[in-house]
Write a protein that holds these residues in place. Structure first.
Motif, PDB file in Angstrom:
ATOM      1  N   ILE A   1       6.490   6.471   4.655  1.00 35.45           N
ATOM      2  CA  ILE A   1       5.807   6.168   5.930  1.00 35.45           C
ATOM      3  C   ILE A   1       4.418   6.815   5.928  1.00 35.45           C
ATOM      4  O   ILE A   1       3.422   6.203   6.325  1.00 35.45           O
ATOM      5  CB  ILE A   1       6.651   6.658   7.141  1.00 35.45           C
ATOM      6  N   TRP A   2       4.352   8.043   5.450  1.00 42.74           N
ATOM      7  CA  TRP A   2       3.065   8.743   5.380  1.00 42.74           C
ATOM      8  C   TRP A   2       2.076   7.979   4.482  1.00 42.74           C
ATOM      9  O   TRP A   2       0.916   7.771   4.837  1.00 42.74           O
ATOM     10  CB  TRP A   2       3.291  10.162   4.856  1.00 42.74           C
ATOM     11  N   LEU A   3       2.581   7.550   3.330  1.00 43.60           N
ATOM     12  CA  LEU A   3       1.719   6.815   2.391  1.00 43.60           C
ATOM     13  C   LEU A   3       1.274   5.476   2.994  1.00 43.60           C
ATOM     14  O   LEU A   3       0.108   5.095   2.880  1.00 43.60           O
ATOM     15  CB  LEU A   3       2.443   6.593   1.063  1.00 43.60           C
ATOM     16  N   SER A   4       2.199   4.792   3.643  1.00 45.12           N
ATOM     17  CA  SER A   4       1.860   3.498   4.259  1.00 45.12           C
ATOM     18  C   SER A   4       0.791   3.688   5.337  1.00 45.12           C
ATOM     19  O   SER A   4      -0.179   2.924   5.417  1.00 45.12           O
ATOM     20  CB  SER A   4       3.092   2.875   4.924  1.00 45.12           C
ATOM     21  N   TYR A   5       0.998   4.715   6.156  1.00 42.87           N
ATOM     22  CA  TYR A   5       0.053   4.986   7.243  1.00 42.87           C
ATOM     23  C   TYR A   5      -1.334   5.289   6.674  1.00 42.87           C
ATOM     24  O   TYR A   5      -2.350   4.784   7.161  1.00 42.87           O
ATOM     25  CB  TYR A   5       0.583   6.160   8.070  1.00 42.87           C
ATOM     26  N   ASN A   6      -1.358   6.067   5.600  1.00 45.57           N
ATOM     27  CA  ASN A   6      -2.640   6.410   4.975  1.00 45.57           C
ATOM     28  C   ASN A   6      -3.315   5.197   4.359  1.00 45.57           C
ATOM     29  O   ASN A   6      -4.528   5.047   4.442  1.00 45.57           O
ATOM     30  CB  ASN A   6      -2.430   7.477   3.900  1.00 45.57           C
ATOM     31  N   GLU A   7      -2.509   4.341   3.745  1.00 45.24           N
ATOM     32  CA  GLU A   7      -3.094   3.142   3.136  1.00 45.24           C
ATOM     33  C   GLU A   7      -3.710   2.259   4.211  1.00 45.24           C
ATOM     34  O   GLU A   7      -4.799   1.709   4.032  1.00 45.24           O
ATOM     35  CB  GLU A   7      -2.007   2.376   2.370  1.00 45.24           C
TER      36      GLU A   7
ATOM     37  N   PHE B   1       2.229  -2.115  12.894  1.00 44.57           N
ATOM     38  CA  PHE B   1       2.523  -1.229  11.768  1.00 44.57           C
ATOM     39  C   PHE B   1       4.013  -0.888  11.740  1.00 44.57           C
ATOM     40  O   PHE B   1       4.666  -0.948  10.691  1.00 44.57           O
ATOM     41  CB  PHE B   1       1.672   0.045  11.861  1.00 44.57           C
TER      42      PHE B   1
ATOM     43  N   GLN C   1       6.665  -1.883   8.919  1.00 43.71           N
ATOM     44  CA  GLN C   1       7.438  -0.847   8.226  1.00 43.71           C
ATOM     45  C   GLN C   1       8.930  -1.161   8.250  1.00 43.71           C
ATOM     46  O   GLN C   1       9.620  -1.032   7.245  1.00 43.71           O
ATOM     47  CB  GLN C   1       7.188   0.516   8.890  1.00 43.71           C
TER      48      GLN C   1
ATOM     49  N   TYR D   1      11.233  -1.648   4.874  1.00 40.60           N
ATOM     50  CA  TYR D   1      12.385  -0.849   4.451  1.00 40.60           C
ATOM     51  C   TYR D   1      13.674  -1.683   4.441  1.00 40.60           C
ATOM     52  O   TYR D   1      14.553  -1.465   3.610  1.00 40.60           O
ATOM     53  CB  TYR D   1      12.527   0.416   5.303  1.00 40.60           C
TER      54      TYR D   1
ATOM     55  N   THR E   1       3.676  12.708  -3.380  1.00 39.34           N
ATOM     56  CA  THR E   1       3.081  12.164  -2.151  1.00 39.34           C
ATOM     57  C   THR E   1       1.641  12.645  -2.011  1.00 39.34           C
ATOM     58  O   THR E   1       0.742  11.873  -1.653  1.00 39.34           O
ATOM     59  CB  THR E   1       3.908  12.611  -0.921  1.00 39.34           C
TER      60      THR E   1
ATOM     61  N   LEU F   1      -0.406  10.624  -4.441  1.00 40.81           N
ATOM     62  CA  LEU F   1      -0.493   9.190  -4.116  1.00 40.81           C
ATOM     63  C   LEU F   1      -1.255   8.923  -2.821  1.00 40.81           C
ATOM     64  O   LEU F   1      -1.750   7.815  -2.616  1.00 40.81           O
ATOM     65  CB  LEU F   1       0.912   8.580  -4.041  1.00 40.81           C
ATOM     66  N   THR F   2      -1.344   9.941  -1.959  1.00 34.54           N
ATOM     67  CA  THR F   2      -2.092   9.746  -0.711  1.00 34.54           C
ATOM     68  C   THR F   2      -3.513   9.265  -1.005  1.00 34.54           C
ATOM     69  O   THR F   2      -4.059   8.435  -0.286  1.00 34.54           O
ATOM     70  CB  THR F   2      -2.118  11.070   0.095  1.00 34.54           C
TER      71      THR F   2
ATOM     72  N   ILE G   1      -3.161   5.465  -2.831  1.00 31.30           N
ATOM     73  CA  ILE G   1      -2.244   4.459  -2.266  1.00 31.30           C
ATOM     74  C   ILE G   1      -2.956   3.137  -1.984  1.00 31.30           C
ATOM     75  O   ILE G   1      -2.343   2.068  -2.050  1.00 31.30           O
ATOM     76  CB  ILE G   1      -1.537   5.023  -0.989  1.00 31.30           C
ATOM     77  N   LEU G   2      -4.244   3.205  -1.694  1.00 34.10           N
ATOM     78  CA  LEU G   2      -4.989   1.958  -1.485  1.00 34.10           C
ATOM     79  C   LEU G   2      -5.033   1.217  -2.825  1.00 34.10           C
ATOM     80  O   LEU G   2      -5.483   1.769  -3.818  1.00 34.10           O
ATOM     81  CB  LEU G   2      -6.408   2.274  -1.007  1.00 34.10           C
TER      82      LEU G   2
ATOM     83  N   TYR H   1       0.102  -1.274   0.778  1.00 30.27           N
ATOM     84  CA  TYR H   1       0.788  -0.099   0.225  1.00 30.27           C
ATOM     85  C   TYR H   1       2.055  -0.455  -0.547  1.00 30.27           C
ATOM     86  O   TYR H   1       2.535   0.313  -1.358  1.00 30.27           O
ATOM     87  CB  TYR H   1       1.176   0.862   1.361  1.00 30.27           C
TER      88      TYR H   1
ATOM     89  N   ILE I   1       4.347   1.843  -3.358  1.00 34.97           N
ATOM     90  CA  ILE I   1       5.535   2.542  -2.839  1.00 34.97           C
ATOM     91  C   ILE I   1       6.792   2.102  -3.594  1.00 34.97           C
ATOM     92  O   ILE I   1       7.657   2.928  -3.915  1.00 34.97           O
ATOM     93  CB  ILE I   1       5.671   2.351  -1.308  1.00 34.97           C
TER      94      ILE I   1
END
Lengths: 122, 649
Positions: free
Chosen positions: A19-25, B4, B8, B12, B127, B130-131, B134-135, B205, B209
């Motif tokens: 979720i953190w990574l998705s939010y950042n992307e 969003f 999400q 998932y 994490t 990857l932060t 991630i783009l 993302y 992921i």
């Protein structure tokens, strides 16, 4: 300790991390978030139309554009474009119909930065 | 924000449906209610098995002429689930089988805390890295996602072809479509399935992921393999936990870990999940003489062949060497050994699987690298410089110094134990680990001895997996022996400081490596500028006959083709300079010349022959040469990207 607890912690950690990574992307892909840029382009790349658009993703809002025929200023104007907005500028084709210059350059400045686009018309 | 959250949830849910459900119900169908697997193993095997099963189900769907849509994929998974559950219901009357597995699945409180701490720390470090990546921007991921998107858009299995620039009668043309051997269907189908079910686009993302999850499960795969390999040792759990530590939080970023995840090295990442689990099933099959394990092992092997040729080749070689060593190890009783293997091979599940695999490869889908006879390109003398082997120092840095040091200790000790017990039993754990690391080391260091031509650094990266297990064993063995028999080599009072010293060395090396690799890569602003320019051009695609872009200085350029979806090689691009120099990768210089020197006679000919009228370049690097000429219009300009239009003159 039960392996179920290990699995639960693993899944929760992976979920939070994802979720953190998705939010950042999502934020990084945003044209405006922590970015400072603007762009100018002709609406019609191939034809002789000089209509152009300025898209602003910067903090600057005051722009100036000049339409140059070779070295001569044919038109100049100040415009205001807010962040995350774009402005399409239509050029009257009649006004430039009989000018002798071949290279029409559009120079845009925001006070600090300058960008230009041009067409070389026959 | 609402969209969003909605996205999400869809993501998932689709990950659960695609990457867990098929594997889980398959395990229920194959093994019934027997407690063959502990909870952790069930989770990891279900995840890996799902990747393989989704591939096969989609290939069958494609062969049946049914278009891939959200409905068709969900219906196929639903049908597969129903069939597996029906088989499970039929089988569940069988008695429960309490096996060794129950013991292997129980950890002390300290061990459980250690596992949780290692896993959480690994996730945190990955994490953190990857932060910043991630783009979507990496070259490989862009190439792969083109094919996944193609599958989603056409609803069909793609033909892996591209159109290159060729010279004909003194002119340059875009040639006919030629097969590409670099891509394998198993690298793309899971992404297509997730995108179709969730509705999430590819430039997002989700691809990174999914790869990140595969990477984490690959690490856990090593944990369960180590647990199984050393099941007879009283230290099996500690060895497995130490393996997890050596493959998890330390060296967590360097290839083949998060660098591969962020870099979109899909085949390797999936291969690194499937390979340990394939060995896991073979070990269980041979030790327990259980045909069902062999059946699943064969399924996982087949999955490797449909996902990554390099890993499949490595698997084949390790497997062949393991068989040879096992036979030599048990030479006096070779007849009984062969008979026991044949009994498994000629069992109903294995025979039916072999028939299925043969029919599948012949009539449903043959991997592209077999169709194109690309295998011949990796067999023989290494021509490219990067295929000609690493030095020992390079190998050491690739696999991590402490892992190599303790790995060597581990293999020596295992070798001694193997030699002592060679007449009593087959030490499959030693044979597999030895064959695994021996082949990797040989191909990485002396490829000519093995006769294969593969990028040496890439093959060396595989070494981190067996070395983590071997190093964990070496470390555990040395310190447990010192603890028990202390005084022989070292005073007992010095044991704890020695342990602290060695641990510090291991942790420091791994953390230093993490820090070195954690440098920020692509700047998000540059990425979005490239995407914006691509969107601009694709919205006006009718005005561009052919587009050329730069690969050297343009960020995220391999993603540009996803905006057009016209051909894998549309737009064509200027490649890295060495690609033109080695005489292998690029046989034309049009793409180089048209950007580097657009007004040269060669470039003018290239532009005219190839009908290129759009050029996307880095503004700061490549603007000057275009400004000098009157043959181009500058039609788009941002901070980093310019687009030029070349009118018909």
């Amino acid at each position: 300790m039960s392996t179920k607890k290990i699995i639960i912690i693993l899944i929760i950690s992976l979920l939070l991390s994802s979720i953190w990574l998705s939010y950042n992307e999502t934020r990084q892909a945003d044209l405006n978030y922590q970015k400072n840029w603007w762009v100018v382009y002709f609406e019609n790349p191939s034809g002789s139309s000089l209509n152009f658009t300025i898209e602003n993703h910067s903090k600057e809002t005051a722009f100036n554009y000049k339409i140059m025929g070779d070295e001569n200023i044919l038109e100049e104007k100040n415009i205001s474009i807010k962040n995350n907005r774009q402005q399409k500028i239509n050029i009257d084709p009649v006004a430039f119909e009989n000018i002798p210059e071949r290279k029409i350059t559009i120079i845009i400045t925001d006070g600090n930065n300058k960008k230009e686009i041009y067409k070389i018309l026959n | 924000m609402f969209s969003f959250i909605q996205e999400q949830l869809a993501f998932y849910l689709s990950v659960g449906i695609v990457l867990f459900l098929p594997g889980y119900v398959f395990l229920l169908a194959v093994f019934g209610k027997k407690k063959i697997f502990g909870n952790i193993k069930k989770l990891i095997i279900s995840f890996a098995g799902s990747i393989i099963l989704i591939d096969f189900l989609m290939l069958l769907l494609g062969k049946a002429g049914i278009s891939f849509t959200r409905f068709s994929i969900l219906a196929t998974i639903g049908l597969f689930t129903a069939v597996c559950l029906a088989i499970y219901c039929f089988r569940k009357k069988q008695s429960e089988d309490e096996t060794q597995e129950n013991k292997l699945d129980k950890f002390s409180k300290n061990q459980a805390v250690a596992i949780i701490a290692i896993v959480v720390l690994t996730i945190l470090i990955k994490t953190f890295y990857l932060t910043d990546t991630i783009l979507p921007s990496s070259t490989d991921l862009g190439h792969h996602m083109y094919w996944s998107k193609m599958i989603s858009e056409t609803g069909k299995i793609p033909d892996y072809v591209q159109k290159d620039i060729v010279s004909q009668d003194g002119n340059f043309i875009i040639g006919s479509a030629k097969p590409i051997s670099d891509f394998i269907i198993g690298e793309h189908l899971i992404f297509s399935a997730i995108s179709l079910i969730s509705g999430i686009g590819y430039i997002s993302y989700f691809p990174v992921i999914v790869l990140y999850l595969i990477n984490i499960f690959g690490i856990l795969g090593i944990f369960i393999l180590a647990l199984r390999l050393f099941e007879k040792s009283r230290h099996s759990k500690n060895i497995a936990i130490l393996s997890l530590f050596l493959i998890g939080p330390i060296f967590a970023i360097a290839p083949p870990q998060s660098k591969y995840t962020g870099g979109g090295v899909i085949g390797n990442t999936i291969g690194n999940l499937l390979l340990p689990l394939t060995f896991y099933f073979y070990v269980r099959a041979f030790r327990e003489k259980n045909a069902f394990f062999l059946f699943v092992g064969l399924l996982f092997s087949m999955g490797l062949f449909y996902t990554h040729h390099l890993t499949a080749l490595l698997f084949l070689m390790v497997f062949a060497l393991t068989v040879v060593f096992s036979l030599l190890n048990n030479f006096k009783d070779i007849k009984n050994l062969v008979v026991s293997w044949l009994k498994m091979i000629f069992s109903a599940p294995v025979i039916s699987f072999l028939v299925f695999a043969g029919l599948f490869a012949l009539f449903v889908y043959t991997p592209t690298y077999l169709q194109n006879q690309a295998v011949s390109t990796v067999i023989g003398e290494a021509v490219k410089q990067e295929h000609q082997g690493l030095t020992l120092t390079q190998f050491k840095f690739t696999v991590g110094e402490p892992r190599l040091a303790f790995g060597i200790i581990g293999i020596i000790i295992l070798g001694i134990i193997f030699w002592k017990h060679r007449k009593n039993q087959i030490e499959y754990h030693f044979i597999i680990l030895f064959s695994w690391i021996l082949l990797i080391a040989l191909i990485a260091l002396k490829p000519d001895l093995v006769g294969v031509s593969i990028p040496s650094a890439r093959i060396a990266n595989y070494g981190v997996y067996p070395l983590s297990i071997l190093a964990a064993f070496g470390f555990m063995y040395v310190f447990s022996r010192l603890k028990n028999d202390g005084g022989l080599f070292i005073k007992k009072s010095l044991l704890f400081p020695a342990l602290i010293l060695v641990s510090t060395f291991v942790i420091f090396s791994g953390s230093y490596d993490n820090a070195q690799n954690a440098k920020k890569t692509a700047d998000p602003q540059k990425v979005v500028e490239t995407f914006h320019a691509s969107q601009y051009a694709s919205a006006r695609k009718d005005q561009f006959q052919q587009i050329l872009h730069d690969h050297i200085y343009l960020t995220a350029d391999s993603w540009i083709k996803l905006f057009f979806m016209r051909d894998y090689n549309f737009p064509i691009y200027r490649a890295n300079l060495d690609r033109y120099e080695n005489g292998i990768d690029r046989k034309e210089t049009c793409t180089l010349s048209m950007i580097s020197n657009p007004d040269s006679p060669e470039s003018i000919k290239c532009f005219e022959n190839l009908k290129i009228n759009g050029i996307i370049v880095n503004k700061k690097i490549d603007e000057p040469q275009f400004r000098k000429t009157e043959n181009f219009w500058q039609i788009y300009s941002s901070e980093d990207v310019n687009i030029y239009y070349r009118p018909q003159l």
